[in-house]
Each structure stands twice: as structure tokens, then as C-alpha cells.
Design a protein around this motif. Sequence first.
Motif, mmCIF file in Angstrom:
data_model
loop_
_atom_site.group_PDB
_atom_site.id
_atom_site.type_symbol
_atom_site.label_atom_id
_atom_site.label_comp_id
_atom_site.label_asym_id
_atom_site.label_seq_id
_atom_site.Cartn_x
_atom_site.Cartn_y
_atom_site.Cartn_z
ATOM 1 N N LEU A 334 0.843 -1.207 0.000
ATOM 2 C CA LEU A 334 0.000 0.000 0.000
ATOM 3 C C LEU A 334 0.873 1.251 0.000
ATOM 4 N N ILE A 335 1.989 1.164 0.690
ATOM 5 C CA ILE A 335 2.874 2.333 0.791
ATOM 6 C C ILE A 335 3.527 2.612 -0.565
ATOM 7 N N ALA A 336 3.960 1.535 -1.245
ATOM 8 C CA ALA A 336 4.735 1.702 -2.486
ATOM 9 C C ALA A 336 4.097 2.665 -3.494
ATOM 10 N N PRO A 337 2.809 2.516 -3.845
ATOM 11 C CA PRO A 337 2.266 3.396 -4.897
ATOM 12 C C PRO A 337 2.102 4.852 -4.476
ATOM 13 N N ILE A 338 2.094 5.136 -3.175
ATOM 14 C CA ILE A 338 1.799 6.518 -2.757
ATOM 15 C C ILE A 338 2.914 7.145 -1.935
ATOM 16 N N ILE A 339 4.041 6.434 -1.828
ATOM 17 C CA ILE A 339 5.080 6.948 -0.919
ATOM 18 C C ILE A 339 5.572 8.336 -1.363
ATOM 19 N N THR A 340 5.680 8.546 -2.679
ATOM 20 C CA THR A 340 6.177 9.858 -3.112
ATOM 21 C C THR A 340 5.134 10.937 -2.826
ATOM 22 N N ARG A 341 3.852 10.568 -2.874
ATOM 23 C CA ARG A 341 2.802 11.543 -2.544
ATOM 24 C C ARG A 341 2.898 11.919 -1.060
ATOM 25 N N ILE A 342 3.210 10.953 -0.235
ATOM 26 C CA ILE A 342 3.387 11.258 1.202
ATOM 27 C C ILE A 342 4.579 12.200 1.371
ATOM 28 N N LEU A 343 5.686 11.869 0.705
ATOM 29 C CA LEU A 343 6.897 12.685 0.864
ATOM 30 C C LEU A 343 6.677 14.098 0.299
ATOM 31 N N ASP A 344 5.867 14.183 -0.753
ATOM 32 C CA ASP A 344 5.575 15.489 -1.332
ATOM 33 C C ASP A 344 4.793 16.399 -0.379
ATOM 34 N N MET A 345 4.234 15.817 0.679
ATOM 35 C CA MET A 345 3.540 16.655 1.675
ATOM 36 C C MET A 345 4.538 17.443 2.513
ATOM 37 N N GLY A 346 5.817 17.161 2.291
ATOM 38 C CA GLY A 346 6.838 17.885 3.050
ATOM 39 C C GLY A 346 7.102 17.284 4.424
ATOM 40 N N VAL A 347 6.757 16.007 4.577
ATOM 41 C CA VAL A 347 7.009 15.343 5.856
ATOM 42 C C VAL A 347 8.368 14.646 5.810
ATOM 43 N N GLN A 348 8.801 14.162 6.958
ATOM 44 C CA GLN A 348 9.976 13.292 7.002
ATOM 45 C C GLN A 348 9.506 11.895 7.392
ATOM 46 N N LEU A 349 9.848 10.927 6.579
ATOM 47 C CA LEU A 349 9.434 9.547 6.842
ATOM 48 C C LEU A 349 10.687 8.750 7.215
ATOM 49 N N VAL A 350 10.664 8.158 8.407
ATOM 50 C CA VAL A 350 11.827 7.371 8.845
ATOM 51 C C VAL A 350 11.376 5.932 9.044
ATOM 52 N N ILE A 351 11.942 5.032 8.257
ATOM 53 C CA ILE A 351 11.504 3.632 8.288
ATOM 54 C C ILE A 351 12.649 2.739 8.761
ATOM 55 N N ASN A 449 -6.490 -0.296 0.489
ATOM 56 C CA ASN A 449 -6.462 0.553 -0.694
ATOM 57 C C ASN A 449 -5.484 1.698 -0.433
ATOM 58 N N ALA A 450 -4.536 1.881 -1.352
ATOM 59 C CA ALA A 450 -3.469 2.860 -1.133
ATOM 60 C C ALA A 450 -4.015 4.276 -0.955
ATOM 61 N N TYR A 451 -5.097 4.606 -1.673
ATOM 62 C CA TYR A 451 -5.607 5.971 -1.576
ATOM 63 C C TYR A 451 -6.337 6.217 -0.264
ATOM 64 N N ASP A 452 -6.882 5.182 0.316
ATOM 65 C CA ASP A 452 -7.460 5.342 1.650
ATOM 66 C C ASP A 452 -6.345 5.563 2.672
ATOM 67 N N LEU A 453 -5.229 4.886 2.452
ATOM 68 C CA LEU A 453 -4.071 5.129 3.322
ATOM 69 C C LEU A 453 -3.592 6.575 3.163
ATOM 70 N N LEU A 454 -3.484 6.999 1.922
ATOM 71 C CA LEU A 454 -3.022 8.370 1.672
ATOM 72 C C LEU A 454 -3.945 9.378 2.364
ATOM 73 N N ASN A 455 -5.218 9.120 2.259
ATOM 74 C CA ASN A 455 -6.199 10.003 2.888
ATOM 75 C C ASN A 455 -5.993 10.045 4.414
ATOM 76 N N ALA A 456 -5.733 8.895 5.012
ATOM 77 C CA ALA A 456 -5.519 8.865 6.464
ATOM 78 C C ALA A 456 -4.267 9.656 6.836
ATOM 79 N N VAL A 457 -3.215 9.518 6.012
ATOM 80 C CA VAL A 457 -1.979 10.271 6.299
ATOM 81 C C VAL A 457 -2.260 11.770 6.149
ATOM 82 N N GLU A 458 -3.026 12.129 5.123
ATOM 83 C CA GLU A 458 -3.344 13.554 4.931
ATOM 84 C C GLU A 458 -4.131 14.104 6.119
#
Length: 499
Positions: A334-351, A449-458
Motif C-alpha cells: 500500500l505504501i509503495a504506490p503513494i510513498i512519493t505523494r506522502i513525501l511530497d507533503m513535506g514530511v519526514q518519513l523514517v523507516i 487501498n493505497a488511496y485510503d491510506l493516503l487520505n488517512a496520512v493527509e
Amino acid sequence: MPTESKTKKATTKNVKQTCKKIDFDKKILFATSEAVPFIKTGGLADVAGALPKALVDRGVDCRVILPLYMDINQELRDKMQYLGNVYVSLSWRYQYCGLFKAVCDGVTYYFVDNEYYFKRSGLYGYFDDGERFAFFAKAVLESIKLMDGFYPDIIHSNDWQTALVPVFLDVFYREDEHYKNIKTVYTIHNIEFQGRYSGFMSGDVLGLPDWAREFVDYSGDVNYMKGGIERANKVTTVSQTYAQEILNAYFGYGMNNILVNRQYKLSGIINGIDVKSNDPKTDKHAYVNYDLSTFGKKVENKLKFQDALGLPVDANIPMIGMVGRLTHQKGLDLIAPIITRILDMGVQLVILGTGDYKYEEMLRNIQSRYPNNLRSLITFSSELASKIYCASDMFLMPSKFEPCGLSQMIAMRYGTLPIVRETGGLKDTVIPYDYTTGQGTGFTFYSYNAYDLLNAVERAVGMYRDYKEDWSKIVRNAMTQDFSWENISLRYLDLYKQL
Ligand code: ADP
């Protein structure tokens, strides 16, 4: 009761005086393939380290048995005392089994010694794992003879590695006076890993007589987990939701029909966490310790961690942490298709994590494109895990399935708000935030669903940035949840009493 038990109870009393003692005189042997503080690859080790300890604190005589792996460090080995040895027959094999004992934090641990099987680096992943853990399961039963009069009333085994204990007990030991009344509990921590091998092993390794082969037979193969489910008196799993989920094919990995037939003995008990070792107030790896009353200090962890990781140092940048195995279970697909969209929010992701090569590679690649936003720490490190829990504002855990999950509970204890998919233990431990009532401990989504994940992160990042008051409320809710084993151990006691 043997003198030793009396001494142990006295020691236990000194260790924890606040915990209410329970009147329960049955003896429990907890069989596991890993246990904190000796050896750990995942959540099972945390449970095996904490549940027996919580029971002992309640005055219950619960002891733990695990293999003596080469990787158990010398300092811990120095505490061990040799008790003796027996030989274990495994079909035509006749294998040495030494037994060591150590008392740690009031809990007695036994270690099965066999260098042929366990003098190897790491725990699992060898071609003969099926034989190694069949040996261990049999050795658990043989070792009882060396335990100075400790004959358990209940053996509690866990996952595929010790699933054969109830099978061997029923097939080979019931005529022995000391074994005939032993009851068994079998806990499934993760149904994906079942210990499935060629049917040929039934006779050649397990040495099962013809009449007993059906216990482990699974479409012509041998399946250890099936054996545990079939023969244990009680079967549990590690959350109520997961106990329901595994009855259907999507989650059951082929065990669903077997479990449906055994539903009368199946239940779900949520795991706790060790609140002593997972405490931001005392965590020795924190840059700055904090608790709810000094929550303002948490941000200092972020600043220092950003600096250490070579990320832009800025308190206002939301940091999202993730700690866990990099596998499909943990939602990497789920993360793979939207990871760049998450990063584009200007956050820092540490995995932090290790796992499948394809996910490790993906993270390395994306990090090279987003050096200011992504850090993938491809390793296993308790120190880094602590640093992530302390430093992050949010914790990402969009699992495809999650029997219980400990990381989200640890994150909440550190005031790091979880973003999770509503499955298994994640559903049972994270309450979605509802701004109308002010209730909730994190952010959730339901569909895989990746977009539901993206929505939750947003939603989470939006609230972090724009609604500080609500954020503080959720942090307070999360940090005041009780995830301790002290109460959860009582549910296991209820189960043991039913036996
Ligand atoms: P699992 O499915 O792996 O058992 P859990 O969430 O139940 O997942 O438990 C994972 C435990 O292991 C947590 O305590 C988590 O902090 C720890 N952990 C997972 N991966 C790592 C890692 N790479 N380094 C340090 N600790 C880790």
C-alpha cells in the motif's frame, strides 16, 4: 510445593509488591522459540518475555522454555546453570538434549541445548527448520524430567515452532503418570507461518504412528500448526478481531476451515506491552526523556534525531516513523504506490526494518530521490526503534493483516500517533479520532487501498499542522491508554482456569 517454588515466590514478591496476588496453584510451562531478554526477532519474543513475568508477579508459577541459540549473548549465558541431559528420539534419530536454567527478573527460564540444531547464527531460515523445531517440541516434553520436580499442569505453546508439543504429548506421553493430566493451550501469533513440510516428514522426522498422522496431515503435507490446533485443549490468538478474521479464507491462509470446526475452543486475547521497558520517561535510548506532563520535551528528540540522520532540522516538519518487518504483511504494497505523494507533503518519513529485498530496494531508491524526506534504516536495532518512537509525531502501520501488533501500542505510549488499517489487533487497540466527541487515539482507514491510506496520512498531517489543540487531546488519549500485561494476564488466567 517444592522449596524452590517457595523461594521463587518470595523473590517475585520483592520484585513487585504492588501487583495483586491471585490464588491459582497450577503450574504453567510456556514453550516458545524466542523470548526477551534472551533472543528476539519479533512480537512473539515480547509476549514470551512479558506474559510469564506478569503471571509470576501475580504469584503464579509460570516458567519459560526456549532453545539455547548461539546468538544468546554471553552475559546472559553466564547466568545459566546446567541441570542435566536426556536423549530425545525423533523417529530413527536419537539426539542429545542438555537443559540449562536461569532466573531473570523473578522468572525461571529453561534452555534446551543441542549444538547440532541450535549452534547456528540467527533463529530461523535453515533447510532443516522442520526437524529443528520438531526436536525442540519433543525436547520440551523430555526436559520436564530434568526440572527438579516441576511438573507442569498446563503447557502453553506458541506458533508453528512449538505447535507439535500437544501432538507429541498425546501420542507419546499420556501413559506416563506425570504427563497424563497435562492440559495444553496453543496460541497463534501469526497464521501465515504454519510449519508446512513434505508429508514424508510425518514418519521420518516426527516418528508418528499411522493412526496419529491425520493430526498433522494437510493435503498430503505435514502442517505443524494444524497439529497444534487439533490437539490443544484451548486455541487462542492475539486479538479478538483476528480470532474472527482467521475463520475466513482471506486471513486464514488455509487454516480457516480447520478453525471453523474447532471454533468452540478458539478465543482472542489482545497482547499487552512491557510498559516498563517501553516508557519514554525512562527509555535509555531517548535523547531526552519525557512523559505526559513534560510532553513539550518530546520535540527535542525529533531535533536531535533529524540532525543524526542528516535530515533538515526543523521542529515544524512532521515526522512519521515506521518500525517493523518489511513484508507484504506490514502494508508495504500500500505504501509503495503513494510513498512519493506522502513525501511530497513535506514530511519526514523514517523507516526502520529488514525484510523482502524488493521493498528494501524500493526504499533505497526513493531515498536517493528524496534525501531530505526519507530515511530507510535497513537494520534491526532496538536503539533506533526507541529513537523513532521518541522522535516521531506519527507512526505508520497500514498492515494487510495484523494478529495483534505491538508497535502501534508502543507508539501510543510514546505519544506518537498511529496511522493504521482497521484489521486484527490494530482495530482493537487504536480508536479512530472523532473530533465531535474528542475521543480517539489515532487515525485509521478500513479498505486495503493505497488511496485510503493516503487520505488517512493527509488527515493526520493536516491535524498535526493546523489543529494543535485536537492533536494534544489525541496525544493525551493515546498516552493514558492502559496496555499493560498486568490486566491482560488475568484473561489468560481465566482461560487456564477453564482447563
Ligand atoms: P511482528 O509481526 O513482527 O511480531 P509486532 O508489531 O507484533 O510485529 O512486534 C514487532 C516488535 O519488534 C516491536 O517491539 C518492534 O518495535 C520490534 N521491531 C520490529 N522491527 C524492528 C527493527 N528493525 N529493529 C528494532 N525493533 C524492531
